[in-house]
Design a protein around this motif. Structure first.
Motif, PDB file in Angstrom:
ATOM      1  N   SER A  20      11.874  -8.210  71.121  1.00  0.00           N
ATOM      2  CA  SER A  20      12.348  -9.476  70.538  1.00  0.00           C
ATOM      3  C   SER A  20      11.712 -10.699  71.175  1.00  0.00           C
ATOM      4  O   SER A  20      12.285 -11.797  71.124  1.00  0.00           O
ATOM      5  N   SER A  21      10.526 -10.539  71.760  1.00  0.00           N
ATOM      6  CA  SER A  21       9.889 -11.668  72.442  1.00  0.00           C
ATOM      7  C   SER A  21       9.706 -12.869  71.527  1.00  0.00           C
ATOM      8  O   SER A  21       9.992 -14.002  71.912  1.00  0.00           O
ATOM      9  N   LEU A  22       9.242 -12.654  70.310  1.00  0.00           N
ATOM     10  CA  LEU A  22       9.016 -13.771  69.401  1.00  0.00           C
ATOM     11  C   LEU A  22      10.331 -14.445  69.035  1.00  0.00           C
ATOM     12  O   LEU A  22      10.428 -15.669  69.017  1.00  0.00           O
ATOM     13  N   PHE A  23      11.362 -13.663  68.762  1.00  0.00           N
ATOM     14  CA  PHE A  23      12.680 -14.236  68.462  1.00  0.00           C
ATOM     15  C   PHE A  23      13.178 -15.062  69.645  1.00  0.00           C
ATOM     16  O   PHE A  23      13.639 -16.186  69.474  1.00  0.00           O
ATOM     17  N   ASP A  24      13.068 -14.512  70.853  1.00  0.00           N
ATOM     18  CA  ASP A  24      13.531 -15.224  72.047  1.00  0.00           C
ATOM     19  C   ASP A  24      12.818 -16.564  72.196  1.00  0.00           C
ATOM     20  O   ASP A  24      13.449 -17.593  72.464  1.00  0.00           O
ATOM     21  N   GLN A  25      11.509 -16.558  72.025  1.00  0.00           N
ATOM     22  CA  GLN A  25      10.737 -17.797  72.168  1.00  0.00           C
ATOM     23  C   GLN A  25      11.116 -18.812  71.090  1.00  0.00           C
ATOM     24  O   GLN A  25      11.275 -20.008  71.372  1.00  0.00           O
ATOM     25  N   ALA A  26      11.272 -18.345  69.870  1.00  0.00           N
ATOM     26  CA  ALA A  26      11.620 -19.243  68.767  1.00  0.00           C
ATOM     27  C   ALA A  26      13.025 -19.820  68.958  1.00  0.00           C
ATOM     28  O   ALA A  26      13.257 -21.009  68.701  1.00  0.00           O
ATOM     29  N   VAL A  27      13.946 -18.997  69.430  1.00  0.00           N
ATOM     30  CA  VAL A  27      15.312 -19.478  69.697  1.00  0.00           C
ATOM     31  C   VAL A  27      15.288 -20.519  70.808  1.00  0.00           C
ATOM     32  O   VAL A  27      15.958 -21.551  70.707  1.00  0.00           O
ATOM     33  N   HIS A  28      14.515 -20.258  71.847  1.00  0.00           N
ATOM     34  CA  HIS A  28      14.430 -21.227  72.942  1.00  0.00           C
ATOM     35  C   HIS A  28      13.971 -22.584  72.410  1.00  0.00           C
ATOM     36  O   HIS A  28      14.571 -23.617  72.735  1.00  0.00           O
ATOM     37  N   LEU A  29      12.934 -22.609  71.599  1.00  0.00           N
ATOM     38  CA  LEU A  29      12.424 -23.860  71.051  1.00  0.00           C
ATOM     39  C   LEU A  29      13.433 -24.515  70.109  1.00  0.00           C
ATOM     40  O   LEU A  29      13.646 -25.735  70.152  1.00  0.00           O
ATOM     41  N   ALA A  30      14.069 -23.714  69.256  1.00  0.00           N
ATOM     42  CA  ALA A  30      15.037 -24.269  68.303  1.00  0.00           C
ATOM     43  C   ALA A  30      16.234 -24.881  69.030  1.00  0.00           C
ATOM     44  O   ALA A  30      16.665 -26.000  68.713  1.00  0.00           O
ATOM     45  N   LEU A  31      16.765 -24.182  70.017  1.00  0.00           N
ATOM     46  CA  LEU A  31      17.931 -24.698  70.736  1.00  0.00           C
ATOM     47  C   LEU A  31      17.555 -25.860  71.653  1.00  0.00           C
ATOM     48  O   LEU A  31      18.360 -26.763  71.881  1.00  0.00           O
ATOM     49  N   ASP A  32      16.322 -25.866  72.138  1.00  0.00           N
ATOM     50  CA  ASP A  32      15.861 -27.011  72.923  1.00  0.00           C
ATOM     51  C   ASP A  32      15.772 -28.241  72.023  1.00  0.00           C
ATOM     52  O   ASP A  32      16.092 -29.349  72.450  1.00  0.00           O
ATOM     53  N   ALA A  33      15.369 -28.057  70.780  1.00  0.00           N
ATOM     54  CA  ALA A  33      15.328 -29.173  69.828  1.00  0.00           C
ATOM     55  C   ALA A  33      16.738 -29.711  69.577  1.00  0.00           C
ATOM     56  O   ALA A  33      16.939 -30.929  69.470  1.00  0.00           O
ATOM     57  N   VAL A  34      17.714 -28.830  69.523  1.00  0.00           N
ATOM     58  CA  VAL A  34      19.112 -29.261  69.393  1.00  0.00           C
ATOM     59  C   VAL A  34      19.501 -30.126  70.595  1.00  0.00           C
ATOM     60  O   VAL A  34      20.104 -31.188  70.443  1.00  0.00           O
ATOM     61  N   CYS A  35      19.124 -29.677  71.791  1.00  0.00           N
ATOM     62  CA  CYS A  35      19.433 -30.443  73.003  1.00  0.00           C
ATOM     63  C   CYS A  35      18.748 -31.805  72.999  1.00  0.00           C
ATOM     64  O   CYS A  35      19.346 -32.809  73.415  1.00  0.00           O
TER      65      CYS A  35
END
Length: 136
Positions: free
Chosen positions: A99-114
């Motif tokens: 799930s490396s790609l999912f993890d990276q994409a989630v990190h970026l998406a949630l960082d954008a929320v922050c």
């Protein structure tokens, strides 16, 4: 990724806990659970979503699958179009394992929320740093 998101929310001044940590309190009415699961069917995450709902809380699902159990239990869904370890039909192709790609994409998406929350609250780096654990 969920723990990283929780940490950033603390830096922004939110009262946040991570499910399963020894100091995490029970869910209460008005609480929000952010459940992160690529498949949306991870049993522990789905179970936590159910507990949050029974306690009168709200659930935000972060997943690749809008038809998953987690999405069905959620008040809001953030769909992240990325490959998971399941390599389900329609997932983005990747050479990365599991799930490396999912993890990276989630990190970026949630960082954008922050970033959005910080901008709305007028929180800059210096303010967020003030809430960061100091080790020096």
């Amino acid at each position: 990724m969920a723990s990283s998101f929780a940490m950033r929310l603390v830096h922004l001044g939110y009262a946040v806990h991570v499910v399963g940590e020894a100091t995490a309190p029970a869910f209460a009415a008005g609480d929000v659970l952010v459940g992160v699961s690529g498949s949306g069917n991870t049993s522990g995450t789905v179970r936590a979503a159910g507990e949050a709902r029974r306690a009168g809380g709200r659930v935000v699902a972060v997943t690749t699958d809008a038809d998953s159990e987690l999405a069905a239990a959620a008040d809001a869904v953030l769909l992240v179009p990325a490959a998971t370890k399941n390599r389900a039909e329609g997932e983005t192709a990747t050479a990365q394992p599991l799930s490396s790609l999912f993890d990276q994409a989630v990190h970026l998406a949630l960082d954008a929320v922050c970033l959005r929350l910080a901008a709305e609250a007028g929180i800059d780096n210096a303010t967020a740093r003030g809430a960061h654990v100091r080790t020096e």
